[in-house]
Design a protein around this motif. Structure first.
Motif, PDB file in Angstrom:
ATOM      1  N   TYR A 168       4.789   8.279  -5.126  1.00 54.19           N
ATOM      2  CA  TYR A 168       3.703   8.089  -6.082  1.00 54.19           C
ATOM      3  C   TYR A 168       2.292   8.249  -5.511  1.00 54.19           C
ATOM      4  O   TYR A 168       1.334   8.305  -6.263  1.00 54.19           O
ATOM      5  N   LEU A 169       2.154   8.322  -4.194  1.00 53.33           N
ATOM      6  CA  LEU A 169       0.825   8.405  -3.589  1.00 53.33           C
ATOM      7  C   LEU A 169       0.566   9.828  -3.096  1.00 53.33           C
ATOM      8  O   LEU A 169       1.355  10.385  -2.338  1.00 53.33           O
ATOM      9  N   LEU A 170      -0.552  10.402  -3.558  1.00 47.63           N
ATOM     10  CA  LEU A 170      -0.943  11.722  -3.074  1.00 47.63           C
ATOM     11  C   LEU A 170      -1.138  11.686  -1.561  1.00 47.63           C
ATOM     12  O   LEU A 170      -1.455  10.638  -0.988  1.00 47.63           O
ATOM     13  N   GLU A 171      -0.985  12.842  -0.926  1.00 45.83           N
ATOM     14  CA  GLU A 171      -1.148  12.908   0.527  1.00 45.83           C
ATOM     15  C   GLU A 171      -2.494  12.338   0.960  1.00 45.83           C
ATOM     16  O   GLU A 171      -2.597  11.626   1.952  1.00 45.83           O
ATOM     17  N   GLU A 172      -3.559  12.656   0.222  1.00 42.95           N
ATOM     18  CA  GLU A 172      -4.889  12.159   0.564  1.00 42.95           C
ATOM     19  C   GLU A 172      -5.189  10.791  -0.055  1.00 42.95           C
ATOM     20  O   GLU A 172      -6.277  10.250   0.112  1.00 42.95           O
ATOM     21  N   GLY A 173      -4.224  10.219  -0.757  1.00 43.77           N
ATOM     22  CA  GLY A 173      -4.426   8.948  -1.442  1.00 43.77           C
ATOM     23  C   GLY A 173      -4.409   7.743  -0.519  1.00 43.77           C
ATOM     24  O   GLY A 173      -4.040   7.829   0.648  1.00 43.77           O
ATOM     25  N   LYS A 174      -4.815   6.620  -1.095  1.00 48.79           N
ATOM     26  CA  LYS A 174      -4.794   5.341  -0.384  1.00 48.79           C
ATOM     27  C   LYS A 174      -4.195   4.277  -1.295  1.00 48.79           C
ATOM     28  O   LYS A 174      -4.361   4.332  -2.510  1.00 48.79           O
ATOM     29  N   ALA A 175      -3.539   3.317  -0.651  1.00 53.47           N
ATOM     30  CA  ALA A 175      -2.976   2.187  -1.372  1.00 53.47           C
ATOM     31  C   ALA A 175      -3.505   0.901  -0.745  1.00 53.47           C
ATOM     32  O   ALA A 175      -3.621   0.803   0.483  1.00 53.47           O
ATOM     33  N   PHE A 176      -3.824  -0.070  -1.584  1.00 54.50           N
ATOM     34  CA  PHE A 176      -4.427  -1.333  -1.158  1.00 54.50           C
ATOM     35  C   PHE A 176      -3.569  -2.483  -1.662  1.00 54.50           C
ATOM     36  O   PHE A 176      -3.255  -2.542  -2.852  1.00 54.50           O
ATOM     37  N   PHE A 177      -3.232  -3.413  -0.757  1.00 57.66           N
ATOM     38  CA  PHE A 177      -2.359  -4.530  -1.112  1.00 57.66           C
ATOM     39  C   PHE A 177      -2.922  -5.834  -0.581  1.00 57.66           C
ATOM     40  O   PHE A 177      -3.217  -5.954   0.612  1.00 57.66           O
ATOM     41  N   GLU A 178      -3.051  -6.829  -1.457  1.00 57.10           N
ATOM     42  CA  GLU A 178      -3.379  -8.162  -0.976  1.00 57.10           C
ATOM     43  C   GLU A 178      -2.134  -8.732  -0.320  1.00 57.10           C
ATOM     44  O   GLU A 178      -1.013  -8.500  -0.784  1.00 57.10           O
ATOM     45  N   ILE A 179      -2.345  -9.496   0.755  1.00 53.51           N
ATOM     46  CA  ILE A 179      -1.229 -10.104   1.479  1.00 53.51           C
ATOM     47  C   ILE A 179      -1.531 -11.564   1.767  1.00 53.51           C
ATOM     48  O   ILE A 179      -2.689 -11.985   1.752  1.00 53.51           O
ATOM     49  N   GLY A 180      -0.488 -12.315   2.067  1.00 47.76           N
ATOM     50  CA  GLY A 180      -0.655 -13.689   2.528  1.00 47.76           C
ATOM     51  C   GLY A 180      -1.232 -13.683   3.930  1.00 47.76           C
ATOM     52  O   GLY A 180      -0.994 -12.760   4.717  1.00 47.76           O
ATOM     53  N   PHE A 181      -1.976 -14.730   4.275  1.00 41.57           N
ATOM     54  CA  PHE A 181      -2.707 -14.737   5.541  1.00 41.57           C
ATOM     55  C   PHE A 181      -1.810 -14.710   6.777  1.00 41.57           C
ATOM     56  O   PHE A 181      -2.282 -14.421   7.873  1.00 41.57           O
ATOM     57  N   GLN A 182      -0.515 -14.973   6.614  1.00 44.23           N
ATOM     58  CA  GLN A 182       0.406 -14.927   7.758  1.00 44.23           C
ATOM     59  C   GLN A 182       1.360 -13.731   7.691  1.00 44.23           C
ATOM     60  O   GLN A 182       2.289 -13.648   8.466  1.00 44.23           O
ATOM     61  N   GLN A 183       1.114 -12.806   6.789  1.00 41.08           N
ATOM     62  CA  GLN A 183       2.048 -11.704   6.564  1.00 41.08           C
ATOM     63  C   GLN A 183       1.597 -10.363   7.123  1.00 41.08           C
ATOM     64  O   GLN A 183       2.322  -9.386   7.021  1.00 41.08           O
ATOM     65  N   GLY A 184       0.446 -10.301   7.716  1.00 37.86           N
ATOM     66  CA  GLY A 184      -0.123  -9.022   8.129  1.00 37.86           C
ATOM     67  C   GLY A 184       0.829  -8.130   8.897  1.00 37.86           C
ATOM     68  O   GLY A 184       1.100  -7.001   8.491  1.00 37.86           O
ATOM     69  N   LYS A 185       1.332  -8.606  10.000  1.00 38.96           N
ATOM     70  CA  LYS A 185       2.198  -7.771  10.851  1.00 38.96           C
ATOM     71  C   LYS A 185       3.491  -7.392  10.133  1.00 38.96           C
ATOM     72  O   LYS A 185       3.943  -6.244  10.224  1.00 38.96           O
ATOM     73  N   ALA A 186       4.103  -8.331   9.413  1.00 35.89           N
ATOM     74  CA  ALA A 186       5.368  -8.042   8.728  1.00 35.89           C
ATOM     75  C   ALA A 186       5.190  -6.980   7.651  1.00 35.89           C
ATOM     76  O   ALA A 186       5.998  -6.045   7.542  1.00 35.89           O
ATOM     77  N   VAL A 187       4.120  -7.085   6.856  1.00 31.40           N
ATOM     78  CA  VAL A 187       3.882  -6.103   5.798  1.00 31.40           C
ATOM     79  C   VAL A 187       3.490  -4.765   6.421  1.00 31.40           C
ATOM     80  O   VAL A 187       3.942  -3.704   5.978  1.00 31.40           O
ATOM     81  N   GLN A 188       2.692  -4.799   7.457  1.00 28.83           N
ATOM     82  CA  GLN A 188       2.317  -3.566   8.143  1.00 28.83           C
ATOM     83  C   GLN A 188       3.566  -2.846   8.653  1.00 28.83           C
ATOM     84  O   GLN A 188       3.706  -1.636   8.477  1.00 28.83           O
ATOM     85  N   GLN A 189       4.489  -3.572   9.259  1.00 30.75           N
ATOM     86  CA  GLN A 189       5.715  -2.965   9.775  1.00 30.75           C
ATOM     87  C   GLN A 189       6.562  -2.352   8.661  1.00 30.75           C
ATOM     88  O   GLN A 189       7.145  -1.276   8.839  1.00 30.75           O
ATOM     89  N   LEU A 190       6.615  -3.008   7.492  1.00 29.17           N
ATOM     90  CA  LEU A 190       7.361  -2.438   6.357  1.00 29.17           C
ATOM     91  C   LEU A 190       6.801  -1.085   5.950  1.00 29.17           C
ATOM     92  O   LEU A 190       7.544  -0.117   5.784  1.00 29.17           O
ATOM     93  N   PHE A 191       5.480  -1.022   5.788  1.00 31.64           N
ATOM     94  CA  PHE A 191       4.870   0.243   5.359  1.00 31.64           C
ATOM     95  C   PHE A 191       4.956   1.304   6.452  1.00 31.64           C
ATOM     96  O   PHE A 191       5.138   2.481   6.151  1.00 31.64           O
ATOM     97  N   GLU A 192       4.865   0.901   7.697  1.00 33.66           N
ATOM     98  CA  GLU A 192       5.022   1.880   8.782  1.00 33.66           C
ATOM     99  C   GLU A 192       6.450   2.423   8.813  1.00 33.66           C
ATOM    100  O   GLU A 192       6.659   3.606   9.096  1.00 33.66           O
ATOM    101  N   GLN A 193       7.419   1.582   8.510  1.00 31.75           N
ATOM    102  CA  GLN A 193       8.823   2.020   8.482  1.00 31.75           C
ATOM    103  C   GLN A 193       9.070   3.036   7.380  1.00 31.75           C
ATOM    104  O   GLN A 193       9.693   4.070   7.593  1.00 31.75           O
ATOM    105  N   TYR A 194       8.579   2.760   6.170  1.00 32.46           N
ATOM    106  CA  TYR A 194       8.862   3.617   5.022  1.00 32.46           C
ATOM    107  C   TYR A 194       7.842   4.738   4.816  1.00 32.46           C
ATOM    108  O   TYR A 194       8.108   5.675   4.072  1.00 32.46           O
ATOM    109  N   CYS A 195       6.700   4.633   5.456  1.00 37.71           N
ATOM    110  CA  CYS A 195       5.648   5.652   5.328  1.00 37.71           C
ATOM    111  C   CYS A 195       5.197   6.056   6.733  1.00 37.71           C
ATOM    112  O   CYS A 195       4.026   5.860   7.101  1.00 37.71           O
ATOM    113  N   PRO A 196       6.086   6.634   7.523  1.00 35.65           N
ATOM    114  CA  PRO A 196       5.779   6.888   8.939  1.00 35.65           C
ATOM    115  C   PRO A 196       4.658   7.902   9.175  1.00 35.65           C
ATOM    116  O   PRO A 196       4.102   7.938  10.272  1.00 35.65           O
ATOM    117  N   ASN A 197       4.306   8.676   8.184  1.00 38.85           N
ATOM    118  CA  ASN A 197       3.238   9.664   8.349  1.00 38.85           C
ATOM    119  C   ASN A 197       1.890   9.162   7.850  1.00 38.85           C
ATOM    120  O   ASN A 197       0.959   9.950   7.686  1.00 38.85           O
TER     121      ASN A 197
END
Length: 140
Positions: free
Chosen positions: A89-118
């Motif tokens: 759903y995201l164009l190559e030049e697009g950006k996605a923004f997500f609010e996260i819990g204050f202790q979730q940064g690394k875990a959420v970052q790792q999820l998106f890096e896993q599924y969106c490696p490029n």
């Protein structure tokens, strides 16, 4: 896809600020949109682990529906669902923004890096210095 009705707050702002080339859509993750691609995706999904309910402020629990607050898998279930499908759903030049819990940064970052490696996945802090947002964008 469900374009937001003209009476919604979002569309009123669209008109107020004369954003003529913008279409706003509301969807439960990606259920309400076709396979069209977007320049910008913004989400504030439920991200509180259900085990934290007993330590939450009573006013939050009284005024917010539980479905808007809590997610399974330590609060990561919705992020996983989004991350698994974001590239559709995201164009190559697009950006996605997500609010996260204050202790979730690394875990959420790792999820998106896993599924969106490029894509570049970055954590951003709020004014108190807590992790508060994940931005997924094009690699530099």
């Amino acid at each position: 896809k469900k374009e937001i009705a003209k009476t919604d707050f979002y569309t009123k702002n669209q008109e107020k600020y004369q954003l003529e080339n913008v279409s706003l859509y509301r969807s439960d993750v990606f259920q309400e949109v076709s396979s069209q691609k977007f320049v910008c995706i913004i989400s504030n999904p439920p991200y509180i682990d259900v085990s934290e309910k007993n330590v939450m402020d009573e006013s939050v629990l009284r005024f917010e529906p539980e479905v808007a607050l809590f997610a399974e898998d330590e609060g990561l279930a919705i992020y996983r669902n989004i991350a698994e499908n974001l590239e559709i759903y995201l164009l190559e030049e697009g950006k996605a923004f997500f609010e996260i819990g204050f202790q979730q940064g690394k875990a959420v970052q790792q999820l998106f890096e896993q599924y969106c490696p490029n894509r570049e996945v970055s954590i951003h802090k709020d004014l108190s210095g807590n992790d508060r947002m994940i931005i997924v964008g094009r690699r530099k």
